[in-house]
Scaffold this motif. Sequence first.
Motif, PDB file in Angstrom:
ATOM      1  N   GLY A 262      -7.894  -4.948  -0.457  1.00  0.00           N
ATOM      2  CA  GLY A 262      -6.653  -5.274   0.220  1.00  0.00           C
ATOM      3  C   GLY A 262      -5.701  -6.065  -0.648  1.00  0.00           C
ATOM      4  O   GLY A 262      -5.872  -6.130  -1.877  1.00  0.00           O
TER       5      GLY A 262
ATOM      6  N   LYS B   6       0.822  -1.215   0.000  1.00  0.00           N
ATOM      7  CA  LYS B   6       0.000   0.000   0.000  1.00  0.00           C
ATOM      8  C   LYS B   6       0.858   1.268   0.000  1.00  0.00           C
ATOM      9  O   LYS B   6       0.485   2.284  -0.583  1.00  0.00           O
ATOM     10  CB  LYS B   6      -0.941  -0.012   1.202  1.00  0.00           C
ATOM     11  N   GLN B   7       2.029   1.202   0.618  1.00  0.00           N
ATOM     12  CA  GLN B   7       2.917   2.365   0.670  1.00  0.00           C
ATOM     13  C   GLN B   7       3.441   2.752  -0.711  1.00  0.00           C
ATOM     14  O   GLN B   7       3.794   3.909  -0.931  1.00  0.00           O
ATOM     15  CB  GLN B   7       4.102   2.090   1.600  1.00  0.00           C
TER      16      GLN B   7
ATOM     17  N   ARG C 106      -4.236   4.356  -3.863  1.00  0.00           N
ATOM     18  CA  ARG C 106      -4.335   4.026  -2.434  1.00  0.00           C
ATOM     19  C   ARG C 106      -5.688   4.478  -1.885  1.00  0.00           C
ATOM     20  O   ARG C 106      -6.366   3.739  -1.179  1.00  0.00           O
ATOM     21  CB  ARG C 106      -3.181   4.649  -1.653  1.00  0.00           C
ATOM     22  N   GLN C 107      -6.086   5.709  -2.226  1.00  0.00           N
ATOM     23  CA  GLN C 107      -7.371   6.223  -1.748  1.00  0.00           C
ATOM     24  C   GLN C 107      -8.533   5.390  -2.286  1.00  0.00           C
ATOM     25  O   GLN C 107      -9.474   5.081  -1.548  1.00  0.00           O
ATOM     26  CB  GLN C 107      -7.530   7.686  -2.153  1.00  0.00           C
TER      27      GLN C 107
ATOM     28  N   GLY D 211     -12.446  -0.663   0.346  1.00  0.00           N
ATOM     29  CA  GLY D 211     -12.127  -1.764   1.252  1.00  0.00           C
ATOM     30  C   GLY D 211     -11.340  -2.876   0.580  1.00  0.00           C
ATOM     31  O   GLY D 211     -11.461  -4.041   0.947  1.00  0.00           O
TER      32      GLY D 211
ATOM     33  N   PHE E 221      -8.446   2.205  -3.238  1.00  0.00           N
ATOM     34  CA  PHE E 221      -8.427   0.893  -2.576  1.00  0.00           C
ATOM     35  C   PHE E 221      -9.005   1.003  -1.167  1.00  0.00           C
ATOM     36  O   PHE E 221      -9.792   0.158  -0.745  1.00  0.00           O
ATOM     37  CB  PHE E 221      -6.996   0.330  -2.537  1.00  0.00           C
ATOM     38  N   GLU E 222      -8.597   2.034  -0.438  1.00  0.00           N
ATOM     39  CA  GLU E 222      -9.091   2.197   0.933  1.00  0.00           C
ATOM     40  C   GLU E 222     -10.588   2.474   0.946  1.00  0.00           C
ATOM     41  O   GLU E 222     -11.325   1.895   1.750  1.00  0.00           O
ATOM     42  CB  GLU E 222      -8.319   3.314   1.646  1.00  0.00           C
ATOM     43  N   ALA E 223     -11.056   3.327   0.049  1.00  0.00           N
ATOM     44  CA  ALA E 223     -12.481   3.672   0.000  1.00  0.00           C
ATOM     45  C   ALA E 223     -13.343   2.451  -0.324  1.00  0.00           C
ATOM     46  O   ALA E 223     -14.455   2.314   0.185  1.00  0.00           O
ATOM     47  CB  ALA E 223     -12.725   4.774  -1.036  1.00  0.00           C
TER      48      ALA E 223
END
Length: 163
Positions: free
Chosen positions: A51, A34-35, A42-43, A49, A45-47
Motif C-alpha cells: 500500500g 494507485k491510479q 499496480r497488479q 498486499g 502491489f495488489e497481489a
Amino acid sequence: MGGTVAQAHPVDTELRDRLVTVVPLISSFLRRAKQDMPAGMRQAFEAAGLGPRHGAVLAHVWSSGPMSVGEVARQLNLSLTNTSQLSGELTRAGWLRRESDPADHRRTLLSVPPERHAEFGEFLDRRSDVLLRAMNRLTPDQREGFIAGLSAWAQEIEETTRT
C-alpha cells in the motif's frame, strides 16, 4: 510546538479558508497514487498486499540510493520495526533488494533492483507531473517561497510526530 507557532503568527481568515480548501484536495490526490501506477506495478502491489506506506519507502530508497533500514526509518520518521517490516514485504515482492554494504559487511543496504527502476520511475514521473506543471506557472521567487513553505510544513509535521 505547532500550536505555539500558529498562535505567535496568526493566519488571516481568508488565507486559512484557502488552506482549508486546498489541503484536502492535495491529500485526496496523494491517496490516489494507485491510479497512476503502470498496470504491471499496480497488479504486483495488489497481489503482494502493498500500500501507500510501502510506496513511500520504495520512493525514498529509489530517489536516495542504497541505504540501511535505519536510515530509511530516520528519514521517513518511522519506527525501525515498522520500516523493517515494510522493507521486508517490498523485498519479498521483488521491489527492493537487500545487499551487504561493501564498506561494512555487517550492515545491509536496501536498493531498488535495476529491473524495477524504469517502471517505478514512470510511476514517479506520472505522480510528479501535476506538481511540475504547477511549479512552471510560478515565478522563480514564488517557487522558492513554495518550497520554503512546504519545507516548513514538513518540519512542523516531523516535530509534531516526534513528541
